[in-house]
Design a protein around this motif. Structure first.
Motif, PDB file in Angstrom:
ATOM      1  N   ARG A 250      84.466  36.183  48.834  1.00 40.30           N
ATOM      2  CA  ARG A 250      85.151  35.232  47.961  1.00 40.30           C
ATOM      3  C   ARG A 250      86.523  35.737  47.526  1.00 40.30           C
ATOM      4  O   ARG A 250      87.333  34.963  46.998  1.00 40.30           O
ATOM      5  N   ARG A 251      86.806  37.010  47.776  1.00 39.20           N
ATOM      6  CA  ARG A 251      88.142  37.551  47.472  1.00 39.20           C
ATOM      7  C   ARG A 251      89.056  37.549  48.698  1.00 39.20           C
ATOM      8  O   ARG A 251      90.182  38.028  48.622  1.00 39.20           O
ATOM      9  N   GLY A 252      88.556  37.047  49.831  1.00 36.84           N
ATOM     10  CA  GLY A 252      89.402  36.892  51.001  1.00 36.84           C
ATOM     11  C   GLY A 252      89.370  38.050  51.981  1.00 36.84           C
ATOM     12  O   GLY A 252      90.083  38.023  52.987  1.00 36.84           O
ATOM     13  N   ARG A 253      88.568  39.058  51.737  1.00 35.09           N
ATOM     14  CA  ARG A 253      88.469  40.191  52.674  1.00 35.09           C
ATOM     15  C   ARG A 253      87.493  39.851  53.799  1.00 35.09           C
ATOM     16  O   ARG A 253      86.412  39.320  53.541  1.00 35.09           O
ATOM     17  N   TYR A 254      87.877  40.180  55.031  1.00 35.37           N
ATOM     18  CA  TYR A 254      87.040  39.822  56.190  1.00 35.37           C
ATOM     19  C   TYR A 254      86.031  40.914  56.505  1.00 35.37           C
ATOM     20  O   TYR A 254      86.327  42.110  56.424  1.00 35.37           O
ATOM     21  N   ARG A 255      84.834  40.469  56.878  1.00 34.93           N
ATOM     22  CA  ARG A 255      83.745  41.367  57.268  1.00 34.93           C
ATOM     23  C   ARG A 255      83.218  40.932  58.626  1.00 34.93           C
ATOM     24  O   ARG A 255      83.135  39.728  58.911  1.00 34.93           O
ATOM     25  N   PRO A 256      82.837  41.877  59.490  1.00 33.28           N
ATOM     26  CA  PRO A 256      82.311  41.504  60.813  1.00 33.28           C
ATOM     27  C   PRO A 256      80.898  40.949  60.719  1.00 33.28           C
ATOM     28  O   PRO A 256      80.108  41.347  59.863  1.00 33.28           O
ATOM     29  N   HIS A 257      80.609  40.022  61.625  1.00 38.94           N
ATOM     30  CA  HIS A 257      79.258  39.467  61.782  1.00 38.94           C
ATOM     31  C   HIS A 257      78.990  39.468  63.291  1.00 38.94           C
ATOM     32  O   HIS A 257      78.919  38.436  63.934  1.00 38.94           O
ATOM     33  N   LEU A 258      78.891  40.675  63.842  1.00 35.91           N
ATOM     34  CA  LEU A 258      78.930  40.845  65.299  1.00 35.91           C
ATOM     35  C   LEU A 258      77.544  41.103  65.872  1.00 35.91           C
ATOM     36  O   LEU A 258      77.317  42.088  66.579  1.00 35.91           O
ATOM     37  N   ASP A 259      76.622  40.213  65.586  1.00 35.09           N
ATOM     38  CA  ASP A 259      75.281  40.304  66.144  1.00 35.09           C
ATOM     39  C   ASP A 259      75.353  40.179  67.673  1.00 35.09           C
ATOM     40  O   ASP A 259      75.827  39.167  68.196  1.00 35.09           O
ATOM     41  N   LYS A 260      74.889  41.208  68.390  1.00 31.50           N
ATOM     42  CA  LYS A 260      74.898  41.238  69.861  1.00 31.50           C
ATOM     43  C   LYS A 260      76.312  41.085  70.426  1.00 31.50           C
ATOM     44  O   LYS A 260      76.511  40.486  71.486  1.00 31.50           O
ATOM     45  N   MET A 261      77.289  41.636  69.716  1.00 29.82           N
ATOM     46  CA  MET A 261      78.693  41.517  70.113  1.00 29.82           C
ATOM     47  C   MET A 261      79.440  42.809  69.857  1.00 29.82           C
ATOM     48  O   MET A 261      79.043  43.613  69.017  1.00 29.82           O
ATOM     49  N   SER A 262      80.552  42.955  70.552  1.00 26.71           N
ATOM     50  CA  SER A 262      81.536  43.979  70.206  1.00 26.71           C
ATOM     51  C   SER A 262      82.922  43.382  70.409  1.00 26.71           C
ATOM     52  O   SER A 262      83.095  42.418  71.171  1.00 26.71           O
TER      53      SER A 262
END
Length: 412
Positions: A250-262
């Motif tokens: 909610r503060r605008g910082r991005y986080r990875p959601h890389l399930d089965k990914m790189s």
């Protein structure tokens, strides 16, 4: 990191024809969209895929074609929706609205609404209605689409009141009066402007959470939405073929959601700190994409190609503006606009010559920019692009046929 797949991933893709030459060479080059389409679908066909297509476990779909030519892909039914639902259910700021069973109202491009209506009509063995009723726009028990017009700037009062009523229906279905608003940020900003203009705030049910996930959100639009909604506003980044890869808090910082990914980041030009996204994903078991160039551009917190330090998604590689100082992205221009004035809503840079440009702008309040604001904008564009710039106020900037806005136009 050279981005080459692990032995485990190679084992999963060994039977797929498009990857056989790479497996034999022991090296996987970057996979481009034209290569995916060449020989499709035979270049992806395996006995497992043929069986999945026959049983309905896999289906052919088209990518949206919003930012590149439409591309045919193969995926499980509801692949993107399931990716969205999983991310919503796990998001630290808004998972409560998922767990509480909130209905999802989607305010986005009319193409998305038409797709849902078309699928539902096909199930009934009928032709889709040109103006489908609410039930015809229901994707599943949880999600309904509300927009029926290409250009949201042209919404009329009757349409806006219908959409607000449909939002209230979703809210009223929940014991706590909660609903989740899924949107294109531009569409929601247009709705806020219309609601303010016609004094309809008493009819606008406040959402419990908001996700915008359909295109780049400008700084001023993000700021404008935050001024009007108290709930968390989350940005998702993904695509039809990949699902969702990153989310903001909610503060605008991005986080990875890389399930089965790189992910790997490659510079768009020598010495540039704009990187394009190259993704390896086996999330879709029927069309795994290895070192796939998505066409999206990012900047990182420190300018290094570290996927864990992505600070923002800054537009499409196809839409970069080449200048004497290197490529300029949509996000780079947006930063200059936001620094000059918070009043600009839509903006489009028109390159009119080798050394000239015009910046067409609309404002949230509809009034032209003052001389000082316009001068600051013109200076910012000149510094960024090396072109003389004239700012021109517009009452209306047309939306593209895909239902999204182009930040860059070339007249020469």
């Amino acid at each position: 990191m050279d981005g080459q797949p692990t032995a485990e991933v190679v084992d999963q893709i060994r039977d797929i024809p498009i990857y056989r030459p790479s497996i034999e060479r022991g090296y996987f080059p970057v996979l481009e969209k034209p290569e995916i389409a060449r020989g499709f679908p035979d270049n992806w066909m395996t006995p497992r895929l043929a069986e999945a297509l026959a049983s309905g476990a896999a289906e052919f779909v088209l990518s949206t074609g919003t930012n590149h030519d439409r591309m045919q892909i193969i995926r499980p039914p509801y692949f993107l929706l399931r990716s969205y639902y999983r991310l919503w259910s796990e998001h630290p700021d808004i998972s409560a609205t998922w767990e509480e069973g909130c209905r999802r109202v989607s305010l986005t491009t009319v193409l998305a609404t038409e797709h849902v209506a078309r699928v539902n009509a096909r199930k009934r063995g009928a032709e889709p209605d040109p103006l489908p009723e609410l039930d015809e726009r229901r994707l599943d028990e949880r999600t309904v689409y509300v927009n029926l017009r290409l250009d949201p700037a042209l919404w009329e009062r009757e349409e806006v009141e219908r959409m607000l009523a449909e939002m209230r229906t979703a809210r009223d279905a929940h014991p706590k009066g909660w609903y989740h608003l899924d949107c294109s940020s531009y569409h929601l900003a247009h709705l806020v402007r219309k609601v303010s203009e016609w004094s309809l705030w008493d009819k606008f049910p406040q959402p419990a959470s908001i996700i915008h996930a359909y295109e780049y959100t400008p700084v001023n639009v993000k700021r404008y939405l935050q001024q009007h909604f108290a709930c968390p506003i989350i940005d998702l980044f993904g695509s039809t073929e990949l699902g969702y890869l990153y989310y903001s808090d909610r503060r605008g910082r991005y986080r990875p959601h890389l399930d089965k990914m790189s992910v790997e980041l490659l510079p768009v030009a020598p010495d540039s700190q704009i990187y394009h996204l190259v993704v390896s994903s086996v999330r879709n078991p029927y069309m795994p994409l290895i070192r796939y160039r998505s066409g999206d551009c990012v900047r990182t917190l420190d300018g290094t190609p570290d996927p864990d330090r992505i600070a923002r998604f800054c537009g499409r590689e196809k839409e970069l503006l080449r200048t004497a100082h290197g490529p300029v992205s949509q996000g780079d221009l947006d930063d200059r606009v936001a620094a000059a004035t918070p009043r600009v809503f839509l903006h489009q840079l028109r390159v009119t010559g080798e050394a000239e440009a015009e910046l067409h702008c609309t404002t949230f309040d509809g009034a032209p920019l003052g001389p000082a604001e316009a001068a600051a904008l013109e200076d910012g564009v000149r510094e960024l692009t090396g072109r003389r710039c004239r700012v021109e106020h517009r009452a209306h900037i047309a939306i593209g046929k895909s239902g999204k806005y182009a930040w860059l136009a070339k007249d020469h």
